[in-house]
Design an enzyme around this catalytic site. Structure first.
Site, PDB file in Angstrom:
ATOM      1  N   CYS A  89     -19.564  38.926 -76.665  1.00  0.00           N
ATOM      2  CA  CYS A  89     -19.112  37.532 -76.872  1.00  0.00           C
ATOM      3  C   CYS A  89     -19.063  37.236 -78.297  1.00  0.00           C
ATOM      4  O   CYS A  89     -20.132  37.592 -79.177  1.00  0.00           O
ATOM      5  CB  CYS A  89     -20.097  36.537 -75.915  1.00  0.00           C
ATOM      6  SG  CYS A  89     -19.507  34.834 -76.094  1.00  0.00           S
ATOM      7  N   CYS A  93     -24.547  31.894 -79.582  1.00  0.00           N
ATOM      8  CA  CYS A  93     -25.918  31.119 -79.137  1.00  0.00           C
ATOM      9  C   CYS A  93     -27.150  31.935 -79.350  1.00  0.00           C
ATOM     10  O   CYS A  93     -27.097  33.044 -79.094  1.00  0.00           O
ATOM     11  CB  CYS A  93     -25.561  31.019 -77.725  1.00  0.00           C
ATOM     12  SG  CYS A  93     -23.911  30.247 -77.321  1.00  0.00           S
ATOM     13  N   CYS A  96     -28.911  34.072 -76.567  1.00  0.00           N
ATOM     14  CA  CYS A  96     -28.036  34.872 -75.688  1.00  0.00           C
ATOM     15  C   CYS A  96     -27.998  36.327 -75.998  1.00  0.00           C
ATOM     16  O   CYS A  96     -27.469  36.867 -76.945  1.00  0.00           O
ATOM     17  CB  CYS A  96     -26.681  34.255 -75.729  1.00  0.00           C
ATOM     18  SG  CYS A  96     -25.585  35.230 -74.345  1.00  0.00           S
ATOM     19  N   CYS A 133     -22.384  32.717 -57.678  1.00  0.00           N
ATOM     20  CA  CYS A 133     -22.128  32.351 -58.946  1.00  0.00           C
ATOM     21  C   CYS A 133     -21.741  33.371 -59.996  1.00  0.00           C
ATOM     22  O   CYS A 133     -22.334  34.365 -60.142  1.00  0.00           O
ATOM     23  CB  CYS A 133     -23.414  31.716 -59.646  1.00  0.00           C
ATOM     24  SG  CYS A 133     -24.239  30.304 -58.637  1.00  0.00           S
ATOM     25  N   CYS A 164     -19.244  29.520 -57.385  1.00  0.00           N
ATOM     26  CA  CYS A 164     -19.690  28.885 -58.741  1.00  0.00           C
ATOM     27  C   CYS A 164     -19.200  29.768 -59.883  1.00  0.00           C
ATOM     28  O   CYS A 164     -19.138  30.895 -59.661  1.00  0.00           O
ATOM     29  CB  CYS A 164     -21.028  28.547 -58.827  1.00  0.00           C
ATOM     30  SG  CYS A 164     -21.237  27.842 -60.309  1.00  0.00           S
ATOM     31  N   CYS A 224     -22.068  21.829 -62.421  1.00  0.00           N
ATOM     32  CA  CYS A 224     -23.523  22.537 -62.447  1.00  0.00           C
ATOM     33  C   CYS A 224     -23.639  22.493 -63.995  1.00  0.00           C
ATOM     34  O   CYS A 224     -23.083  22.956 -64.627  1.00  0.00           O
ATOM     35  CB  CYS A 224     -23.396  23.795 -61.988  1.00  0.00           C
ATOM     36  SG  CYS A 224     -25.030  24.656 -62.348  1.00  0.00           S
ATOM     37  N   ARG A 296     -32.254  23.054 -60.112  1.00  0.00           N
ATOM     38  CA  ARG A 296     -32.432  24.354 -60.105  1.00  0.00           C
ATOM     39  C   ARG A 296     -33.684  25.015 -60.911  1.00  0.00           C
ATOM     40  O   ARG A 296     -33.331  24.793 -62.172  1.00  0.00           O
ATOM     41  CB  ARG A 296     -31.120  25.350 -60.280  1.00  0.00           C
ATOM     42  CG  ARG A 296     -31.536  26.591 -59.929  1.00  0.00           C
ATOM     43  CD  ARG A 296     -30.138  27.558 -59.966  1.00  0.00           C
ATOM     44  NE  ARG A 296     -29.269  27.148 -58.737  1.00  0.00           N
ATOM     45  CZ  ARG A 296     -28.079  26.777 -59.176  1.00  0.00           C
ATOM     46  NH1 ARG A 296     -27.530  26.927 -60.154  1.00  0.00           N
ATOM     47  NH2 ARG A 296     -27.085  26.600 -58.221  1.00  0.00           N
TER      48      ARG A 296
HETATM   49  N1  SAM Z   1     -20.293  32.237 -71.897  1.00  0.00           N
HETATM   50  C1  SAM Z   1     -20.341  31.048 -70.845  1.00  0.00           C
HETATM   51  C2  SAM Z   1     -21.197  29.716 -71.524  1.00  0.00           C
HETATM   52  O1  SAM Z   1     -21.831  29.837 -72.619  1.00  0.00           O
HETATM   53  O2  SAM Z   1     -20.956  28.649 -71.097  1.00  0.00           O
HETATM   54  C3  SAM Z   1     -21.034  31.207 -69.447  1.00  0.00           C
HETATM   55  C4  SAM Z   1     -22.324  32.218 -69.642  1.00  0.00           C
HETATM   56  S1  SAM Z   1     -23.865  31.566 -70.340  1.00  0.00           S
HETATM   57  C5  SAM Z   1     -24.662  33.147 -70.322  1.00  0.00           C
HETATM   58  C6  SAM Z   1     -24.349  30.511 -69.234  1.00  0.00           C
HETATM   59  C7  SAM Z   1     -25.708  29.978 -69.541  1.00  0.00           C
HETATM   60  O3  SAM Z   1     -26.862  30.660 -69.534  1.00  0.00           O
HETATM   61  C8  SAM Z   1     -26.052  29.600 -70.993  1.00  0.00           C
HETATM   62  O4  SAM Z   1     -25.442  28.083 -71.278  1.00  0.00           O
HETATM   63  C9  SAM Z   1     -27.464  29.383 -70.895  1.00  0.00           C
HETATM   64  O5  SAM Z   1     -27.877  27.988 -70.582  1.00  0.00           O
HETATM   65  C10 SAM Z   1     -28.003  30.249 -70.033  1.00  0.00           C
HETATM   66  N2  SAM Z   1     -28.849  31.361 -70.775  1.00  0.00           N
HETATM   67  C11 SAM Z   1     -28.151  32.432 -71.612  1.00  0.00           C
HETATM   68  N3  SAM Z   1     -29.091  33.133 -72.094  1.00  0.00           N
HETATM   69  C12 SAM Z   1     -30.203  32.744 -71.698  1.00  0.00           C
HETATM   70  C13 SAM Z   1     -31.648  32.974 -72.008  1.00  0.00           C
HETATM   71  N4  SAM Z   1     -31.994  33.963 -72.907  1.00  0.00           N
HETATM   72  N5  SAM Z   1     -32.493  32.340 -71.451  1.00  0.00           N
HETATM   73  C14 SAM Z   1     -32.201  31.238 -70.587  1.00  0.00           C
HETATM   74  N6  SAM Z   1     -30.944  30.943 -70.348  1.00  0.00           N
HETATM   75  C15 SAM Z   1     -30.115  31.696 -70.865  1.00  0.00           C
HETATM   76 FE1  SF4 Z   2     -21.339  33.640 -75.261  1.00  0.00          FE
HETATM   77 FE2  SF4 Z   2     -23.808  33.713 -74.364  1.00  0.00          FE
HETATM   78 FE3  SF4 Z   2     -22.957  31.932 -75.719  1.00  0.00          FE
HETATM   79 FE4  SF4 Z   2     -21.811  32.050 -73.313  1.00  0.00          FE
HETATM   80  S1  SF4 Z   2     -24.095  31.683 -73.923  1.00  0.00           S
HETATM   81  S2  SF4 Z   2     -20.911  31.570 -75.043  1.00  0.00           S
HETATM   82  S3  SF4 Z   2     -21.851  34.298 -73.229  1.00  0.00           S
HETATM   83  S4  SF4 Z   2     -23.171  33.800 -76.558  1.00  0.00           S
END
Ligand code: SAM
Ligand code: SF4
Ligand code: DTB
Length: 379
Positions: A89, A93, A96, A133, A164, A224, A296
């Site tokens: 990606c 973030c 992530c 999901c 979802c 959600c 949740r």
């Molecule tokens: N890329 C899309 C986005 O960012 O909206 C969808 C996938 S993203 C992985 C979905 C959610 O997973 C993120 O918004 C975040 O809240 C959660 N998430 C990702 N990594 C995480 C982590 N290490 N611990 C807790 N929640 C996490």
């Molecule tokens: Fe990309 Fe992870 Fe951010 Fe979703 S949460 S936009 S997968 S970096």
């Protein structure tokens, strides 16, 4: 002042709800009813902070009363997650593991084939999930991705599962196309308080998120939307996250509260773990602010002991992700969740819909062990 008013809660509300009677403002005997059911979108930061600052027992007492007034306190909605497009990606973030720029060991994988997703969805249904999901590590889908995801959504929906998707920021027409394909919920988190957001993500802003949430609502999809706690934010900022969620034009039907899963290689890898009771407080405050929403207990359960999870259910969590994996990180295995449900006398939520839906199936399967998980153990 506000905190004092909240502590003087209405005991009659709890008695009513313990006896299975609904307790609403109309029947409240107290000035500041504990089971206050009003749906509000005008929460101030001070009010939310005052809830966080309540003595732990007072907060849980109040949250549980709200929970009982709106939800079956012994039912838990069960969802299963699948990463349909993993890693690589472009976003940054800080939490992530799927961001390309961090060396986390996650192997990038292109969009899964329809058959593979269907196999996983069938397995999730057989294990007792009622919602499937699907997550994609995109900033957002390209126009050309939408027909492929729509075909996946239709097929999963055809299995009798709720659907979802979480695909990132949506473009014009995407939400409607997904809705037309049979999508029930779109997950898009605001993640944290507006003023802390810039310390976690730099490649897109809060306003982008709000715009996608608006597109989701306008298309008639259920929302959600939640966030992550334990990223180094203050309690006031946790209050800010929940305030922002509760003051959206509609409360999200589903509110995932994630505890940060610290992943080696990400900037938050060494973040100090949040006090578990602070996590429980976050669930409780979310419960009070958004009484009709399903809160949740999301990421982070593998790092949580059973007693903390039990407190979260008491505080108002009404949903979990079940299955060994979240998107890329671990989750408690199905057998241990099953054991926890048995110990706490919880059962998977039965959504009352037309006969022949997955929910009717789940109700039938509950005749096995009594927990609706599809296993054959004796009750
Ligand atoms: N890329 C899309 C986005 O960012 O909206 C969808 C996938 S993203 C992985 C979905 C959610 O997973 C993120 O918004 C975040 O809240 C959660 N998430 C990702 N990594 C995480 C982590 N290490 N611990 C807790 N929640 C996490
Ligand atoms: Fe990309 Fe992870 Fe951010 Fe979703 S949460 S936009 S997968 S970096
Ligand atoms: C949400 O709020 N939490 C889920 C789901 N929505 C998509 C994702 C949690 C991801 C945890 C890190 C991982 O497994 O990669």
């Amino acid at each position: 002042m506000v905190a004092r008013r909240l502590v003087n809660s209405c005991r009659a509300g709890l008695v009513d709800s313990l006896q299975g009677h609904s307790h609403t403002l109309a029947t409240c005997h107290g000035d500041a009813c504990m089971a206050d059911t009003a749906i509000r979108h005008d929460w101030t930061r001070e009010e939310v902070a005052a809830l966080f600052d309540l003595p732990f027992n007072d907060l849980l007492y109040r949250a549980h009363a709200v929970h009982r007034a709106h939800h079956d306190p012994n039912a838990v909605q069960v969802s299963t997650l699948l990463s349909i497009k993993t890693g690589g990606c472009p976003e940054d973030c800080a939490y992530c593991p799927q961001a390309q720029r961090y060396d986390t060991g996650v192997q990038a994988q292109k969009l899964l084939e329809l058959d593979e997703v269907l196999d996983r969805a069938r397995a999730a249904k057989a294990a007792g999930a009622s919602r499937f999901c699907m997550g994609a590590a995109w900033r957002g889908p390209k126009d050309r991705d939408i027909p492929k995801v729509a075909a996946i959504v239709s097929a999963v929906k055809g299995l009798g599962l709720e659907t979802c998707a979480t695909l990132g920021l949506l473009g014009d027409g995407h939400a409607q196309a997904l809705k037309d394909a049979g999508l029930d919920y779109y997950n898009h988190n605001i993640d944290t308080a507006p003023e802390f957001y810039g310390e976690i993500i730099h490649t897109r802003d809060y306003q982008d998120r709000l715009q996608t949430l608006e597109q989701v609502r306008d298309a008639g999809l259920k929302t959600c939307c939640g966030g992550i706690v334990g990223m180094g934010e203050t309690r006031l900022q946790r209050a800010g996250l929940l305030q922002a969620l509760a003051n959206l034009p509609e409360h999200p039907q589903s509110v995932p509260i994630n505890q940060l899963v610290p992943v080696p290689g990400t900037p938050l890898a060494n973040q100090q773990k949040l006090d578990p009771f602070e996590f429980v407080r976050t669930i409780a405050v979310a419960r009070i602010l958004m009484p009709a929403s399903v809160v949740r207990l999301s990421a982070g359960r593998q790092q949580m002991d059973d007693a903390v999870q039990a407190l979260c259910f008491f505080a108002g969590a009404g949903s979990i992700f079940a299955g060994d994996k979240l998107l890329t990180t671990g989750n408690p295995d199905v057998a241990s969740d099953h054991a926890l449900f048995r110990r706490l006398d919880l059962h998977p939520m039965e959504v009352v819909e037309q006969a022949g839906t997955v929910h009717a199936d789940i109700a039938e399967r509950a005749e096995g062990c009594g927990h609706g998980c599809g296993c054959s153990a004796a009750a």
